[in-house]
Scaffold this active site. Structure first.
Site, mmCIF file in Angstrom:
data_model
loop_
_atom_site.group_PDB
_atom_site.id
_atom_site.type_symbol
_atom_site.label_atom_id
_atom_site.label_comp_id
_atom_site.label_asym_id
_atom_site.label_seq_id
_atom_site.Cartn_x
_atom_site.Cartn_y
_atom_site.Cartn_z
ATOM 1 N N CYS A 393 57.547 65.279 -90.262
ATOM 2 C CA CYS A 393 56.315 64.415 -90.203
ATOM 3 C C CYS A 393 56.150 63.736 -91.552
ATOM 4 O O CYS A 393 55.715 62.545 -91.706
ATOM 5 C CB CYS A 393 54.941 65.212 -89.878
HETATM 6 N N1 LIG Z 1 54.653 63.283 -86.832
HETATM 7 C C1 LIG Z 1 53.780 64.148 -86.805
HETATM 8 N N2 LIG Z 1 53.840 65.380 -85.942
HETATM 9 N N3 LIG Z 1 52.675 63.786 -87.537
HETATM 10 C C2 LIG Z 1 51.736 64.829 -87.797
HETATM 11 C C3 LIG Z 1 50.378 63.950 -88.053
HETATM 12 C C4 LIG Z 1 49.332 64.640 -88.585
HETATM 13 C C5 LIG Z 1 48.077 63.925 -88.780
HETATM 14 N N4 LIG Z 1 46.974 64.667 -89.404
HETATM 15 C C6 LIG Z 1 47.769 63.395 -87.494
HETATM 16 O O1 LIG Z 1 46.757 63.942 -86.568
HETATM 17 O O2 LIG Z 1 47.895 62.241 -87.084
#
Ligand SMILES: NC(=[NH2+])NCCC[C@H](N)C(=O)O
Length: 403
Positions: A393
């Site tokens: 991420c």
């Molecule tokens: N590619 C990922 N899994 N990204 C995680 C993103 C986390 C972020 N806090 C959201 O809720 O959007």
């Protein structure tokens, strides 16, 4: 012989080709805006200790550099971008347009930000701006706001550079983020790819105003084969739009749409499945057996051919042209697997075949990866992980070697 410092040409055709260039965002003052009152809306499950998060992030970047990866920082690219007056004008326009500010505050902010140099402007665009930080305005909006209210919202999730853009072959796809707290992130990636000399002139696909599509859902299973999660974030219409644009340009031949649970724990496909080798994924066992896919392929006259639903691993292997997609699971005990999935055990970043970066805390998952012949580069993520995102991420690959 002097070292060759020419940057690798942009291009990403797989999840596991040798990683050459990656874009990261070092956590900054936007994280200092998080409070127990706003953390839910801002999509964090806790309040990270920012200094420690920066140390953890620096160690992540150092581990990548040690393995020959060029690390670009989003805020540095943004500041360089904003040195171009046309980019600056567009940034101001996009940030200040909308129904929230009102004419008086908008006019005030135009003057206020005119004094900011590119780096300072980049800081405001990422860390946001609160009423207490600006002077007296003649605006009813600020008169009726508290000192901590934001006139420009902070972007704490910029840390997860995976989501706000994704490269498909040699084209940047500027995504369209579903959650209100993240929507402005793609204005910034769009500016960088549109104006920064390193990318200027590259055709951008999709865009912030299109159907919802997030980079964490997009996996390049093989050259020409994408898997795209559909759930809380990416919507079917987003996948359809992406499929059309990549087919039209010959950038892919199959797009697998993969429905995932609409849950916080599984917000993106890469929270449950990431690739660690040309034919292997690490996958969350509690969903692995029921993960399914629909294959989308180009038909005649711009039509899309939609397949029947099939098990994901079967559809993936077929599209990739391999006998079997090997699945390494996150541990057989369902409770450990659930805990490690929550802590991004499945969210690995491959920097080459059989070589992946992972959070050290996911002990069981990491040992299963090693048992399967994958070299694991462990990084600390106690503070970084509070926003629910792991090494994948937190990274946007811009260049990977062809396999
Ligand atoms: N590619 C990922 N899994 N990204 C995680 C993103 C986390 C972020 N806090 C959201 O809720 O959007």
């Amino acid at each position: 012989m002097p070292e060759d410092t020419t940057p690798a040409a942009p291009g990403v055709a797989s999840e596991v080709g040798r990683l050459r260039t990656v874009m990261l965002h070092r956590p900054g003052n936007e994280l200092r805006r998080l409070t127990p009152r706003n953390n839910d809306v801002l999509l964090f499950d806790g309040l990270p200790w920012v200094d420690r998060a920066q140390d953890e992030h620096d160690a992540f970047a150092a581990a990548l550099r040690t393995h020959g990866v060029e690390v670009l920082y989003l805020t540095e690219l943004l500041a360089e971008t904003l040195a171009d007056p046309a980019a600056r004008a567009e940034a101001m326009d996009r940030t200040l347009t909308g129904i929230r500010l009102g004419d008086s505050l908008r006019a005030y902010l135009e003057g206020f930000l005119a004094d900011h140099d590119p780096a300072q402007l980049a800081e405001v665009l990422t860390a946001g701006l609160a009423v207490a930080e600006i002077g007296r305005t003649k605006s009813l909006v600020t008169a009726l706001s508290g000192p901590e209210d934001f006139v420009i919202e902070p972007l704490p999730n910029l840390l997860f550079t995976r989501d706000s853009s994704v490269w498909v072959q040699d084209r940047p796809v500027v995504t369209s983020l579903a959650m209100p707290a993240r929507r402005r992130e793609t204005q910034l990636t769009d500016l960088v790819y549109g104006f920064h000399p390193r990318f200027g002139g590259t055709e951008r696909l999709h865009g912030p105003d299109r159907e919802f599509l997030e980079g964490g859902d997009v996996l390049a299973l093989a050259d020409g084969v994408l898997a795209v999660g559909v759930g809380e974030r990416t919507r079917p219409a987003g996948v359809e739009r992406l499929a059309r644009s990549v087919f039209e340009r010959g950038l892919a031949r199959t797009v697998l749409a993969v429905p995932i649970d609409q849950d916080r724990a599984t917000m993106h496909l890469d929270t449950i499945c990431t690739m660690v080798d040309v034919d292997a994924v690490v996958m969350y066992p509690n969903v692995a057996h029921r993960l399914a896919a629909v294959a989308v392929r180009p038909g005649a006259d711009g039509e899309l051919l939609i397949s029947e639903t099939a098990p994901f691993v079967v559809a993936a292997a077929e599209a990739m042209g391999i006998d079997e997609l090997r699945v390494i699971d996150t541990g057989l005990d369902p409770i450990t697997a659930e805990r490690e999935q929550w802590d991004d055990g499945n969210n690995t970043l491959a920097i080459g075949p059989k070589l992946a970066v992972a959070y050290e805390r996911n002990v069981e998952t990491n040992s299963r990866l090693e048992a399967a012949g994958i070299e694991v580069i462990r990084i600390a993520g106690s503070e970084l992980g509070s926003g629910r995102g792991g090494p994948r991420c937190m990274s946007c690959p811009i260049s990977r070697d062809a396999l």
